[in-house]
Design a protein around this motif. Structure first.
Motif, mmCIF file in Angstrom:
data_model
loop_
_atom_site.group_PDB
_atom_site.id
_atom_site.type_symbol
_atom_site.label_atom_id
_atom_site.label_comp_id
_atom_site.label_asym_id
_atom_site.label_seq_id
_atom_site.Cartn_x
_atom_site.Cartn_y
_atom_site.Cartn_z
ATOM 1 N N MET A 11 -6.526 -10.313 10.247
ATOM 2 C CA MET A 11 -7.414 -9.739 9.235
ATOM 3 C C MET A 11 -7.232 -10.344 7.843
ATOM 4 O O MET A 11 -7.286 -9.638 6.834
ATOM 5 C CB MET A 11 -7.238 -8.215 9.205
ATOM 6 N N ALA A 12 -7.071 -11.665 7.793
ATOM 7 C CA ALA A 12 -6.896 -12.328 6.491
ATOM 8 C C ALA A 12 -8.076 -12.047 5.567
ATOM 9 O O ALA A 12 -7.921 -11.936 4.349
ATOM 10 C CB ALA A 12 -6.711 -13.833 6.684
ATOM 11 N N GLY A 13 -9.261 -11.912 6.151
ATOM 12 C CA GLY A 13 -10.473 -11.700 5.359
ATOM 13 C C GLY A 13 -10.608 -10.292 4.793
ATOM 14 O O GLY A 13 -11.460 -10.044 3.936
ATOM 15 N N VAL A 14 -9.799 -9.364 5.283
ATOM 16 C CA VAL A 14 -9.909 -7.970 4.816
ATOM 17 C C VAL A 14 -8.980 -7.719 3.621
ATOM 18 O O VAL A 14 -9.294 -6.922 2.740
ATOM 19 C CB VAL A 14 -9.597 -6.981 5.971
ATOM 20 N N ARG A 15 -7.867 -8.447 3.578
ATOM 21 C CA ARG A 15 -6.873 -8.367 2.502
ATOM 22 C C ARG A 15 -6.101 -7.047 2.521
ATOM 23 O O ARG A 15 -6.389 -6.117 1.776
ATOM 24 C CB ARG A 15 -7.505 -8.587 1.104
ATOM 25 N N ILE A 16 -5.135 -6.980 3.431
ATOM 26 C CA ILE A 16 -4.214 -5.837 3.442
ATOM 27 C C ILE A 16 -2.786 -6.367 3.519
ATOM 28 O O ILE A 16 -2.467 -7.198 4.380
ATOM 29 C CB ILE A 16 -4.443 -4.902 4.663
ATOM 30 N N GLY A 17 -1.953 -5.902 2.614
ATOM 31 C CA GLY A 17 -0.524 -6.189 2.689
ATOM 32 C C GLY A 17 0.212 -4.894 2.427
ATOM 33 O O GLY A 17 -0.365 -3.943 1.898
ATOM 34 N N MET A 18 1.477 -4.831 2.829
ATOM 35 C CA MET A 18 2.213 -3.591 2.598
ATOM 36 C C MET A 18 3.665 -3.884 2.269
ATOM 37 O O MET A 18 4.189 -4.936 2.632
ATOM 38 C CB MET A 18 2.103 -2.639 3.793
ATOM 39 N N ALA A 19 4.266 -2.925 1.558
ATOM 40 C CA ALA A 19 5.694 -3.027 1.271
ATOM 41 C C ALA A 19 6.351 -1.737 1.728
ATOM 42 O O ALA A 19 5.760 -0.654 1.647
ATOM 43 C CB ALA A 19 5.928 -3.236 -0.220
ATOM 44 N N PHE A 20 7.579 -1.878 2.217
ATOM 45 C CA PHE A 20 8.374 -0.737 2.632
ATOM 46 C C PHE A 20 9.693 -0.780 1.863
ATOM 47 O O PHE A 20 10.315 -1.844 1.748
ATOM 48 C CB PHE A 20 8.678 -0.799 4.132
ATOM 49 N N GLY A 21 10.087 0.350 1.342
ATOM 50 C CA GLY A 21 11.363 0.402 0.618
ATOM 51 C C GLY A 21 11.723 1.851 0.365
ATOM 52 O O GLY A 21 10.981 2.775 0.759
ATOM 53 N N CYS A 22 12.850 2.090 -0.308
ATOM 54 C CA CYS A 22 13.240 3.473 -0.592
ATOM 55 C C CYS A 22 12.225 4.093 -1.555
ATOM 56 O O CYS A 22 11.464 3.384 -2.217
ATOM 57 C CB CYS A 22 14.656 3.528 -1.159
ATOM 58 N N LYS A 23 12.221 5.403 -1.620
ATOM 59 C CA LYS A 23 11.228 6.133 -2.433
ATOM 60 C C LYS A 23 11.184 5.645 -3.868
ATOM 61 O O LYS A 23 10.122 5.496 -4.461
ATOM 62 C CB LYS A 23 11.591 7.623 -2.463
ATOM 63 N N ALA A 24 12.360 5.413 -4.442
ATOM 64 C CA ALA A 24 12.419 5.012 -5.855
ATOM 65 C C ALA A 24 11.730 3.662 -6.052
ATOM 66 O O ALA A 24 10.949 3.492 -7.003
ATOM 67 C CB ALA A 24 13.873 4.945 -6.316
ATOM 68 N N LEU A 25 11.977 2.711 -5.153
ATOM 69 C CA LEU A 25 11.334 1.396 -5.280
ATOM 70 C C LEU A 25 9.811 1.530 -5.205
ATOM 71 O O LEU A 25 9.087 0.920 -5.996
ATOM 72 C CB LEU A 25 11.783 0.460 -4.151
ATOM 73 N N ILE A 26 9.344 2.318 -4.261
ATOM 74 C CA ILE A 26 7.895 2.449 -4.068
ATOM 75 C C ILE A 26 7.273 3.156 -5.270
ATOM 76 O O ILE A 26 6.167 2.820 -5.710
ATOM 77 C CB ILE A 26 7.586 3.186 -2.730
ATOM 78 N N LYS A 27 7.988 4.093 -5.852
ATOM 79 C CA LYS A 27 7.475 4.775 -7.047
ATOM 80 C C LYS A 27 7.335 3.777 -8.207
ATOM 81 O O LYS A 27 6.312 3.733 -8.885
ATOM 82 C CB LYS A 27 8.413 5.927 -7.442
#
Ligand code: PMP
Length: 350
Positions: free
Chosen positions: A211-227
């Motif tokens: 799905m390169a054409g849709v543009r989705i990426g994600m990150a996973f980390g502890c709550k503080a990092l994501i905040k």
């Protein structure tokens, strides 16, 4: 001109060419197979009226589905517009030290562009002669670390043990592991996010989920990092994930069987092609990704690159130190790879 003095001037990242027409495109590591049929169905049935309203700021159902499929709390999941967006936001958020961040040389050629853009000091750590990352090189004072696994464009994989060694010995820095290609045979460091609060794992829908054409990426980390990541994102643009993307991404995640099947096909093609390329005189680090990074024993890479292009076959070549005699060849469908092999036979035996 005076106003030009105030312009933020950058040397931009150069993306791979996107030629149209009847070509064999093996230059940007896209998946040769279409997205899951569920994506088609969901988009065909999409309720256009809902587009009147802004989307959910966190990616809504997509974030929830990622949380479910990966077994990670929602507040440890960040969704962005491709992993380039996630990585750019992460650089801006986490790399704010006077000390240089460190990453390998050779690696993904966007890292130094973001560092320059955000005025982040950096030092590159040369790969060993066989293009390997030595974990000991990352035990030094630094303002942050980013490592792709498998590395790009080499395709070489590091073990979870080696990466954990780097993460655990750098508890004062954020370590970003860019897992854009991890689904093609590597082992993810994702389980380590609960053990190390300095670890951010970045993945994408562009390669293994077609799905390169849709543009989705994600990150996973502890709550503080994501905040912290969300704080910076909300300071630029809150509504990054549009509703069509949200629906398409959620649908793709509902079809794990299709995902596994297409990834297995790409891996099978890669393993079939590896010995053939060797026979033709190519050498490459063993690849755990959807590409190989190959050099030929007699014909220069630039010549092969140009000859392939004349035949309508696109691969990637960089005129850069250390890698100018290498080609990065994405793994396409079997028929595409057969055409590539026939062309390479002609080019390398003339
Ligand atoms: N990381 C690496 C190592 C890549 O090769 C790519 C693809 N160019 C990306 C991140 C970004 O991919 P996307 O933005 O499509 O998720």
């Amino acid at each position: 001109m005076s106003w030009e003095n105030n312009v933020r001037k950058v040397i931009p990242y150069v993306p791979g060419e996107q030629p149209t027409g009847d070509v064999i495109k093996l230059n940007t590591n896209e998946n040769p197979y279409p997205p899951s049929p569920r994506v088609k169905k969901v988009l065909a049935e999409f309720d256009i009226d809902t587009l009147r309203k802004y989307p959910d700021v966190y990616g809504g159902t997509l974030q929830a589905k990622l949380s479910e499929v990966y077994g990670i709390d929602k507040d440890k999941v960040f969704v962005g517009v491709g992993s380039d967006d996630v990585l750019a936001t992460a650089f801006l958020t986490f790399f704010n030290s006077d000390k240089p961040i460190i990453f390998p040389d050779v690696t993904y050629s966007f890292y130094d562009v973001w560092a320059d853009l955000y005025n982040i000091p950096y030092e590159v750590i040369p790969l060993k002669d066989d293009f390997r990352i030595d974990r000991e090189d990352y035990i030094r004072d630094n303002g942050g670390i980013v490592i792709p696994n498998p590395n790009a464009p080499t395709g070489a994989l590091k073990s979870v043990e080696d990466l954990e060694y780097i993460i655990s010995n750098n508890s004062d820095s954020i370590v970003i592991i860019d897992e854009a290609y991890i689904d093609f045979g590597g082992k993810s460091v994702l389980p380590l996010i609960d053990k190390y609060d300095n670890l951010l794992v970045v993945q994408t829908f562009s390669k293994s989920r077609s799905m390169a054409g849709v543009r989705i990426g994600m990150a996973f980390g502890c709550k503080a990092l994501i905040k912290y990541l969300n704080d910076v994102k909300f300071s630029i643009n809150s509504y990054t994930i549009n509703k069509l993307t949200e629906a398409a991404g959620t649908a793709a995640l509902e079809d794990e069987a299709y995902f596994k099947e297409t990834v297995a096909k790409v891996i099978a093609t890669r393993e079939r092609v590896k010995p053939i390329l060797k026979q033709l005189g190519f050498d490459f680090p063993d690849s755990a990704s959807n590409f190989v990074f190959a050099t030929h024993d007699t014909v220069p890479a630039e010549e092969i690159f140009t000859s392939l292009k004349e035949r309508g076959i696109y691969v990637r070549w960089w005129n850069k130190p250390r890698i100018s005699n290498h080609l990065r060849i994405s793994i396409g469908a079997d028929e595409e790879m057969d055409e590539l092999i026939n062309a390479l036979k002609e080019i390398t035996t003339r």
